[in-house]
Scaffold this motif. Sequence first.
Motif, mmCIF file in Angstrom:
data_model
loop_
_atom_site.group_PDB
_atom_site.id
_atom_site.type_symbol
_atom_site.label_atom_id
_atom_site.label_comp_id
_atom_site.label_asym_id
_atom_site.label_seq_id
_atom_site.Cartn_x
_atom_site.Cartn_y
_atom_site.Cartn_z
ATOM 1 N N GLY A 1 60.740 67.198 12.043
ATOM 2 C CA GLY A 1 60.731 68.539 12.619
ATOM 3 C C GLY A 1 61.267 69.525 11.599
ATOM 4 N N HIS A 2 62.263 70.324 11.993
ATOM 5 C CA HIS A 2 63.085 71.144 11.098
ATOM 6 C C HIS A 2 62.368 72.337 10.483
ATOM 7 C CE1 HIS A 2 66.503 72.017 8.575
ATOM 8 N NE2 HIS A 2 65.886 71.732 7.456
ATOM 9 N N VAL A 3 61.104 72.179 10.094
ATOM 10 C CA VAL A 3 60.449 73.192 9.264
ATOM 11 C C VAL A 3 59.692 74.237 10.076
ATOM 12 C CG1 VAL A 3 60.325 71.661 7.269
ATOM 13 C CG2 VAL A 3 58.404 71.727 8.865
ATOM 14 N N HIS A 4 59.609 74.056 11.396
ATOM 15 C CA HIS A 4 58.983 75.053 12.276
ATOM 16 C C HIS A 4 57.562 75.397 11.842
ATOM 17 C CE1 HIS A 4 62.750 76.653 14.480
ATOM 18 N NE2 HIS A 4 63.166 75.644 13.733
ATOM 19 N N GLN A 5 56.811 74.401 11.443
ATOM 20 C CA GLN A 5 55.424 74.605 11.023
ATOM 21 C C GLN A 5 54.728 73.254 10.931
ATOM 22 O OE1 GLN A 5 55.397 75.375 6.399
ATOM 23 N NE2 GLN A 5 57.331 76.127 7.257
ATOM 24 N N ALA A 6 53.404 73.288 10.941
ATOM 25 C CA ALA A 6 52.621 72.068 10.787
ATOM 26 C C ALA A 6 52.437 71.756 9.304
ATOM 27 C CB ALA A 6 51.267 72.231 11.467
ATOM 28 N N PHE A 7 52.545 70.476 8.982
ATOM 29 C CA PHE A 7 52.368 69.984 7.614
ATOM 30 C C PHE A 7 51.764 68.596 7.719
ATOM 31 C CE2 PHE A 7 53.881 67.502 3.985
ATOM 32 C CZ PHE A 7 53.729 68.358 2.896
#
Length: 270
Positions: A197-203
């Motif tokens: 999680g953590h990054v607040h975006q899809a990767f």
Amino acid sequence: MPIIKTLSPVSGDINIVQITDSHLGIEYGDTLLNMNSDEGLADVLALINQHESPDLVLATGDIGNYPSEKAYKRFADVLDKSISAPMCWIPGNHDDPDLMAAARGEPYHQIIECGAWQLIMLNSRMPGKTHGHLDESELAFLASSLSESKGKHVMVCLHHQPVPIGSAWMDSYIVDNAQDFWAALDPFDHVKAVVWGHVHQAFHEQHKGIELISTPSTCIQFIPNQDAFGVDKALPGYRWFTLKQDGTIETGVRRVPAKDYGIDFDSQGY
């Protein structure tokens, strides 16, 4: 001994939804950058019910915006009321695992057994810090779990990203000993995915055949591939996974339809 949760017998595909970074406040309706985080979570759960029939809900940290047993209990209660599937969670940098355990009446599960798959749940939280770290005991747990899980397909789950995602400010909060993490994984060929999680975006990329995957927040989103902090206009969402018996993975992201949450898009941080 690790704390293990075994799902009801699953003979076919395993369907998982990942939610992350809900940032619930101490009180219902508390906001983050003007966004009601409870509202975002409720909208994402409604979207899940519209599209999915999960075997498991995976929550990958920053459950609360502050460590709060009250917020954790509210999160667990709304999941129990909204989704019929069991939920597992891990702490993020904003969380306190002891308060999470108190809210649920049990520590978080370190291993999830589900059919041909096993999920290994890691605590990358470093008390008082924003970046991630896997201490010696966590790395030893990872290595021993991978050794004992041969014959299974494995998904490794943690809060912090173990690889750079292309945003300088966010990548300063990476797992700071990621080389030790990858050294623990490299001897094993049955690890199919690493999820965070953590990054607040899809990767979604690959490393040596391992799927590397992150998921949007149920709250605010960060602008991808930008060196400075920025709030994205993308809406809250979740990620779905179909884990196949042969070890392959299907996955995608769904987001809340157009909605104005009143977010402060000009914020320079929080």
